[in-house]
Enzyme design. Structure first.
Site, PDB file in Angstrom:
ATOM      1  N   ASP A  23       0.885  -1.005  -0.034  1.00  0.00           N
ATOM      2  CA  ASP A  23       0.043   0.082  -0.064  1.00  0.00           C
ATOM      3  C   ASP A  23       0.969   1.310   0.034  1.00  0.00           C
ATOM      4  OD1 ASP A  23      -2.605  -1.476   0.561  1.00  0.00           O
ATOM      5  OD2 ASP A  23      -1.292  -1.950   2.380  1.00  0.00           O
ATOM      6  N   GLU A 283       1.343  -6.401  -5.404  1.00  0.00           N
ATOM      7  CA  GLU A 283       1.266  -5.651  -6.548  1.00  0.00           C
ATOM      8  C   GLU A 283       2.384  -4.899  -7.083  1.00  0.00           C
ATOM      9  OE1 GLU A 283      -2.556  -3.373  -7.000  1.00  0.00           O
ATOM     10  OE2 GLU A 283      -1.536  -1.996  -7.922  1.00  0.00           O
TER      11      GLU A 283
END
Ligand code: TRH
Length: 397
Positions: A23, A283
């Site tokens: 994040d 990610e």
């Protein structure tokens, strides 16, 4: 690079650290790039400075506000904080649908020129993403509209996060063997180890790491595995027969395993560029492996009801790396078939590496054509702004 926006353009990113480093990793990369390449005045609001410090050592974990790399970093700890309209940025990005403070939203609605408000979503190769990218979502009570912004792998998405000079820096580094060894040597990598198959290993605890280490150990070809501290700790400790701390290493059979410190983000890129095969996860490291233009195996972030397996299959299909990569990736992510294990699937993946290296290069070239997230996002913000007169009047990037 697009033309810089007028210097007055301000942008706020709100980042809630749900888990691990992805994040803040994505938000920090984005914040730096908006500031450095587009001249935007960026404020990054983040609720977990300790996680941030792990990927960016300059961060002071107790500072309410600090300047790093041209970005104002604010500790986001008070959901009840009140804001004035003057404190609201021209572009407001909420990351992965985190709830930005209601006081900030109220101030957004009071601002004479409304900000462009975007919800930045997670990366997926699934087809539905194209249909949802840029969709508006009117606020139920306030005169505000939020838009969805999806990164992605096609021209009908926001593209991938990528710095303008990244491809050139990578090519230079990968063409320079001395630079690669100079980078790896401080981690204990000796000159003769540079000839081995160099693998970086970053994954979640559920990956069958012990099996893979055993396959490498018993194989014919030398493998050098570089694993960041804190990753696959049990399997690594079992292989080393000592604590898996940075600097620990051991050679058994064909495998030399070295534990690396968790390095700052730019060095993590160099690590990926220096390796012949990268195991990545989540990610951001997954995207960085794609920009490394080298073969990679992705460990996807787990979701309830195995939703992540659908996402994994969507990516494998789009990437089209072939049967060996598909089978190994499914096994690595707990979706393998029957009696398959690393010992049975690694030889095929190893044999496929030269073809996968060619595929990885072609994939990188294809992805470059879709532009980069920051430029695409600013261009979209300019469109929203021009269509809605109450918006900020942001000029096209
Ligand atoms: O750490 P991740 O698993 O992060 C995330 C989070 O779990 C998040 O909640 C979820 O939404 C997302 O995955 C899908 O994996 P990721 O995304 O690869 O982030 C790791 C970051 O850490 C990335 O920016 C690279 C960086 N990194 C370093 O800077 N140095 C290192 O040594 C390593 C191993 C990683």
């Amino acid at each position: 690079m697009s033309q810089p926006l007028p210097p007055a353009t301000t942008l706020a990113i709100f980042c809630k650290v749900v888990d691990n480093y992805g994040d803040i990793g994505i938000c920090w990369r984005m914040a730096r790039q908006f500031a450095a390449e587009h001249g935007v005045d960026v404020t990054l609001w983040v609720d977990d400075l300790a996680s941030f410090q792990r990927i960016c050592p300059q961060v002071r974990s107790t500072a309410p506000s600090q300047q790093i790399a041209g970005v104002t970093v604010r500790h986001w700890h008070d959901q009840a904080a009140q804001f004035t309209p003057a404190e609201v940025a021209d572009i407001v990005i909420e990351f992965f649908a985190c709830d930005i403070p209601p006081g900030y939203v109220a101030a957004m609605a009071q601002r004479a020129q409304r900000p462009v408000w975007l919800n930045y979503e997670g990366l997926s190769a699934e087809e539905w993403v194209e249909g949802c990218h840029t969709l508006p979502s009117p606020h139920p009570r306030l005169p505000l509209t939020k838009h969805f912004f999806f990164p992605g792998f096609t021209e009908r998405t926001g593209g991938l996060l990528r710095e303008t000079d990244l491809a050139q820096a990578r090519q230079q580094f990968q063409a320079d063997r001395a630079a690669q060894h100079a980078f790896l040597a401080p981690f204990g990598v000796r000159a003769e180890e540079m000839a081995a198959l160099k693998v970086s290993l970053f994954c979640y605890p559920s990956a069958p790491v012990a099996d893979l280490l055993a396959a490498w150990q018993g194989g014919a070809a030398p493998v050098l595995c570089l694993v960041p501290e804190g990753v696959a700790t049990q399997a690594v400790a079992d292989f080393l027969e000592q604590a898996p701390v940075a600097g620990a290493s051991r050679t058994r059979g064909a495998l030399t395993l070295r534990v690396l410190p968790f390095v700052p983000q730019p060095d993590y890129d160099r690590l990926l560029w220096a390796c012949d095969l990268n195991f990545v996860r989540g990610e951001d490291s997954w995207v960085r492996a794609q920009w490394a233009a080298r073969p990679f195996v992705w460990h996807i972030y787990e979701q309830d009801e195995n939703l992540h397996h659908k996402k994994l299959r969507a990516f494998l299909q789009r990437f089209a790396g072939g049967a060996a990569l598909d089978a190994f990736s499914l096994l690595w992510n707990g979706a393998g078939q029957g009696a398959q294990d690393c010992a049975s699937l690694w030889p095929a993946l190893q044999a496929a590496l030269p073809a996968l290296a060619v595929r990885a290069q072609a994939w990188e070239t294809a992805q470059l054509a879709h532009g980069d997230v920051c430029s695409n996002l600013l261009a979209f913000a300019a469109v929203v702004s021009s269509v809605n007169p109450e918006n900020s009047g942001i000029m096209p990037g």
